[in-house]
Write a protein that holds these residues in place. Structure first.
Motif, PDB file in Angstrom:
ATOM      1  N   GLY A   9       0.784  -1.231   0.000  1.00  0.00           N
ATOM      2  CA  GLY A   9       0.000   0.000   0.000  1.00  0.00           C
ATOM      3  C   GLY A   9       0.812   1.276   0.000  1.00  0.00           C
ATOM      4  O   GLY A   9       0.249   2.376   0.030  1.00  0.00           O
ATOM      5  N   THR A  10       2.139   1.167  -0.060  1.00  0.00           N
ATOM      6  CA  THR A  10       2.995   2.354  -0.079  1.00  0.00           C
ATOM      7  C   THR A  10       2.949   3.016  -1.453  1.00  0.00           C
ATOM      8  O   THR A  10       3.068   2.345  -2.479  1.00  0.00           O
ATOM      9  CB  THR A  10       4.450   1.979   0.252  1.00  0.00           C
ATOM     10  OG1 THR A  10       4.492   1.350   1.531  1.00  0.00           O
ATOM     11  CG2 THR A  10       5.334   3.227   0.276  1.00  0.00           C
ATOM     12  N   MET A  11       2.772   4.335  -1.465  1.00  0.00           N
ATOM     13  CA  MET A  11       2.729   5.077  -2.716  1.00  0.00           C
ATOM     14  C   MET A  11       4.139   5.189  -3.291  1.00  0.00           C
ATOM     15  O   MET A  11       5.031   5.776  -2.681  1.00  0.00           O
ATOM     16  CB  MET A  11       2.154   6.472  -2.482  1.00  0.00           C
ATOM     17  CG  MET A  11       1.942   7.281  -3.742  1.00  0.00           C
ATOM     18  SD  MET A  11       0.520   6.737  -4.692  1.00  0.00           S
ATOM     19  CE  MET A  11      -0.822   7.326  -3.649  1.00  0.00           C
TER      20      MET A  11
ATOM     21  N   LYS B 141      -1.304  10.920   1.336  1.00  0.00           N
ATOM     22  CA  LYS B 141      -0.751   9.917   0.419  1.00  0.00           C
ATOM     23  C   LYS B 141       0.422  10.492  -0.362  1.00  0.00           C
ATOM     24  O   LYS B 141       1.427   9.814  -0.595  1.00  0.00           O
ATOM     25  CB  LYS B 141      -1.835   9.443  -0.546  1.00  0.00           C
ATOM     26  CG  LYS B 141      -2.971   8.670   0.101  1.00  0.00           C
ATOM     27  CD  LYS B 141      -4.019   8.286  -0.937  1.00  0.00           C
ATOM     28  CE  LYS B 141      -5.181   7.542  -0.305  1.00  0.00           C
ATOM     29  NZ  LYS B 141      -6.225   7.208  -1.320  1.00  0.00           N
ATOM     30  N   LEU B 142       0.278  11.737  -0.758  1.00  0.00           N
ATOM     31  CA  LEU B 142       1.318  12.399  -1.542  1.00  0.00           C
ATOM     32  C   LEU B 142       2.604  12.566  -0.749  1.00  0.00           C
ATOM     33  O   LEU B 142       3.704  12.480  -1.298  1.00  0.00           O
ATOM     34  CB  LEU B 142       0.798  13.763  -2.011  1.00  0.00           C
ATOM     35  CG  LEU B 142       1.688  14.593  -2.929  1.00  0.00           C
ATOM     36  CD1 LEU B 142       1.906  13.877  -4.254  1.00  0.00           C
ATOM     37  CD2 LEU B 142       1.070  15.962  -3.169  1.00  0.00           C
TER      38      LEU B 142
ATOM     39  N   SER C 128       0.806  10.208   7.837  1.00  0.00           N
ATOM     40  CA  SER C 128      -0.520   9.770   8.264  1.00  0.00           C
ATOM     41  C   SER C 128      -1.527  10.901   8.098  1.00  0.00           C
ATOM     42  O   SER C 128      -1.173  12.084   8.119  1.00  0.00           O
ATOM     43  CB  SER C 128      -0.488   9.322   9.728  1.00  0.00           C
ATOM     44  OG  SER C 128      -0.292  10.433  10.583  1.00  0.00           O
ATOM     45  N   ARG C 129      -2.785  10.528   7.958  1.00  0.00           N
ATOM     46  CA  ARG C 129      -3.861  11.517   7.816  1.00  0.00           C
ATOM     47  C   ARG C 129      -3.922  12.409   9.050  1.00  0.00           C
ATOM     48  O   ARG C 129      -4.139  13.630   8.938  1.00  0.00           O
ATOM     49  CB  ARG C 129      -5.190  10.776   7.613  1.00  0.00           C
ATOM     50  CG  ARG C 129      -6.458  11.632   7.699  1.00  0.00           C
ATOM     51  CD  ARG C 129      -6.544  12.640   6.584  1.00  0.00           C
ATOM     52  NE  ARG C 129      -7.847  13.287   6.538  1.00  0.00           N
ATOM     53  CZ  ARG C 129      -8.283  14.208   7.389  1.00  0.00           C
ATOM     54  NH1 ARG C 129      -7.502  14.592   8.389  1.00  0.00           N
ATOM     55  NH2 ARG C 129      -9.480  14.752   7.255  1.00  0.00           N
ATOM     56  N   GLU C 130      -3.725  11.835  10.224  1.00  0.00           N
ATOM     57  CA  GLU C 130      -3.791  12.594  11.472  1.00  0.00           C
ATOM     58  C   GLU C 130      -2.674  13.638  11.554  1.00  0.00           C
ATOM     59  O   GLU C 130      -2.899  14.783  11.972  1.00  0.00           O
ATOM     60  CB  GLU C 130      -3.706  11.643  12.673  1.00  0.00           C
ATOM     61  CG  GLU C 130      -4.916  10.742  12.851  1.00  0.00           C
ATOM     62  CD  GLU C 130      -4.959   9.597  11.850  1.00  0.00           C
ATOM     63  OE1 GLU C 130      -6.038   8.993  11.694  1.00  0.00           O
ATOM     64  OE2 GLU C 130      -3.913   9.315  11.211  1.00  0.00           O
TER      65      GLU C 130
END
Length: 225
Positions: free
Chosen positions: A68-70, A186-187, A191-193
């Motif tokens: 799942g790593t971009m 993601k970019l 983390s989102r947090e």
């Protein structure tokens, strides 16, 4: 479906280098299609059968590892061609493409377009020039992602987005690219947090705001690179 409307080829740099006769011939192989937001145009590993020309909206190009790593991300705006990578040599797509918004695209079978382009010097130089720009963009992004400081990664990523998609309006800068904090996380590989915390700090400082999925920059000098 086959294109029936008149197209202004000058809006697409790549197509503008063809002669009228060549464009007339290509029209027999030019198709129009619409995609809804989040629909896939193609996946990594699919046969490289089509070259696309984006008429409306935004497209996201990405390559993700098995965990799942971009690994790769890029964005395409209207009146641009994609993908450039693999011209004249690759049989499969190396990344996936999805509609970041509702989009309208033209497409031409890869074999047909490459046969026309390989004998056109201006086309070859256009491909080389664009690939050089892509390489420069990802070299800069790699430098951004290699820093261990998450805040630096977020701010440098925003600086790159301003450079590539920003325009000035009434004394402020607008990043003309649909963006969310999840997309920014993601970019930047954060983390989102964490991204949310950094965003709230920048917002409280009056540096930027996220409004209607567009970043509005009030302090452009803060992101000077």
């Amino acid at each position: 479906m086959k294109v029936k409307d008149t197209i202004d080829y000058s809006q697409f740099e790549f197509l503008s280098y063809f002669t009228r006769a060549e464009l007339f011939d290509l029209e027999n192989f030019l198709f129009l299609r619409t995609y809804k937001k989040n629909q896939l145009l193609f996946m990594e590993g699919d046969p490289r059968e089509r070259i696309y020309f984006l008429k409306e909206g935004f497209v996201k190009l990405e390559k993700v590892s098995s965990d799942g790593t971009m690994l790769y991300v890029d964005y395409v705006r209207a009146y641009n061609m994609f993908p450039y990578g693999g011209f004249f040599k690759d049989n499969f797509y190396h990344f996936s493409a999805s509609a970041l918004t509702n989009i309208v695209v033209y497409y031409i079978p890869t074999r047909i377009l490459e046969e026309k382009a390989m004998y056109n010097t201006k086309q070859i130089f256009a491909i080389i020039h664009h690939l050089s720009k892509i390489l420069e963009y990802h070299e800069n992004r790699l430098q951004t992602l290699t820093t261990s400081n998450v805040r630096d990664r977020v701010e440098q990523s925003l600086a790159c987005l301003i450079k590539d998609f920003g325009y000035k309006n009434n004394g402020r800068w607008i990043i003309d690219l649909p963006m969310t904090l999840t997309e920014l996380s993601k970019l930047t590989g954060a983390s989102r947090e964490t991204v949310s915390h950094i965003y709230n700090d920048l917002k409280k400082s009056g540096i930027l705001i996220l409004e209607d999925r567009r970043f509005i920059i009030y302090d452009r000098d803060y992101f000077a690179v």
